[in-house]
Design an enzyme around this catalytic site. Sequence first.
Site, PDB file in Angstrom:
ATOM      1  N   HIS A 148      49.777  46.153  34.366  1.00 45.60           N
ATOM      2  CA  HIS A 148      50.161  47.046  33.267  1.00 45.60           C
ATOM      3  C   HIS A 148      51.026  48.227  33.677  1.00 45.60           C
ATOM      4  CE1 HIS A 148      47.879  44.635  30.669  1.00 45.60           C
ATOM      5  NE2 HIS A 148      46.745  45.289  30.622  1.00 45.60           N
ATOM      6  N   HIS A 170      48.443  47.986  23.355  1.00 44.27           N
ATOM      7  CA  HIS A 170      47.153  47.438  23.783  1.00 44.27           C
ATOM      8  C   HIS A 170      46.010  47.856  22.856  1.00 44.27           C
ATOM      9  CE1 HIS A 170      44.220  45.822  26.519  1.00 44.27           C
ATOM     10  NE2 HIS A 170      45.113  45.619  27.457  1.00 44.27           N
ATOM     11  N   ASP A 186      41.488  35.676  27.651  1.00 45.13           N
ATOM     12  CA  ASP A 186      42.327  36.720  28.247  1.00 45.13           C
ATOM     13  C   ASP A 186      43.629  36.049  28.643  1.00 45.13           C
ATOM     14  OD1 ASP A 186      41.804  39.181  30.947  1.00 45.13           O
ATOM     15  OD2 ASP A 186      43.326  38.951  29.383  1.00 45.13           O
ATOM     16  N   GLU A 210      48.373  41.274  22.497  1.00 45.93           N
ATOM     17  CA  GLU A 210      49.464  41.934  23.243  1.00 45.93           C
ATOM     18  C   GLU A 210      50.710  41.036  23.219  1.00 45.93           C
ATOM     19  OE1 GLU A 210      47.597  43.226  27.119  1.00 45.93           O
ATOM     20  OE2 GLU A 210      45.810  42.640  25.980  1.00 45.93           O
TER      21      GLU A 210
END
Length: 345
Positions: free
Chosen positions: A104, A178, A251, A312
């Site tokens: 990130h 996010h 994820d 995202e």
Amino acid sequence: MDIQTNTIDVRGQQWKEFTLINDHGMSVSILDFGGIITQILTPDRNGKLENVVIGFKNYEDYLDNPAYFGALIGRVAGRIANSQFELDGKTFNLPANEGENHLHGGEPGFHHTIWTVTPFQNTQEVGLTLSHTSPDGENGYPGNLEMTVSYTLTNDNALSITYEGLADHKTVLTATNHTYFNLSGDLKTDIRQHEVTLDSSQFVELDENLIPTGKLADVTDTTYDFRQGRLIQDGVESNDTQNVVAGNGYDHYFIFDHSQAASAIVREAESGRQLTVITDQPGVVMYTSNTLDKGLVLRERESDKYMGLCLETQASPASIHHDGFPSVWLDKGEKYFRKTTFKFA
Ligand code: G6D
């Protein structure tokens, strides 16, 4: 349409929080720090306005914000394996902020930056333009990068986020937001009973460090097939390797087929709320907060896993090391422009 602004003193820093309000009472609150969405109030089936995102009770907790609640993410959202990449024969080394990998954008990433905010308003929309220049070499990334992000709220209860970037050197860029959505309202329940529909027939397989293996997997006949709608619970209780690797849930990066007008739809039966996601991005990381720490003090309650659903929208950092993935490369002088709209009903 209205914009309310308040100044918050956080350990001597002066932050501003802007609240965009449309004519139906829907509101979106955003900080100049990290471009963080701290609250979104939308009506349930009976018109009751409730908060549908995870946010801290105390603003100073955003100084750390290990789960990136509500934040703009960049320069590269997601994980860059071994925290490095080759470009024109040169190796660029980024800070390894998650084991040996780069997550990130590193520190300070977009989520820990004070953005310059310019509000705008007319009869049809109300919004903010946020700008920031990331200097050449920041966190190891090449090129001076000028970023502009706009948040726009309209009277059809749609929040659009546009991302514009321009760099004076070839570089890598894929920015996102996010926010953790929870349509139950005021975090009444977790998201395991949320129904998700994704216009995607492929997802990116992960290794045990959540780094893409380079394999694209077909969703057919798996818990990753959301084309006809599926409860998040399916992935939570599945013993499929990929669901387990993700921490018993999802994820994963899903590549959109772009066969539907909406790339994603989320429904929560009890409240009657629906979130439709329309984007020009090639895919989305859907994260079901499987590893969200307990005990963070949120606006309504303490945090726990499965408390929020992240969508995202972005390209794939796997494209740095593998062919065949939606690219994060940005040429010198090339205009980066992406738009994602979150429409609430
Ligand atoms: C976990 O793997 C997930 C990431 O996708 C997420 O962004 C982060 O938590 C906050 O590391």
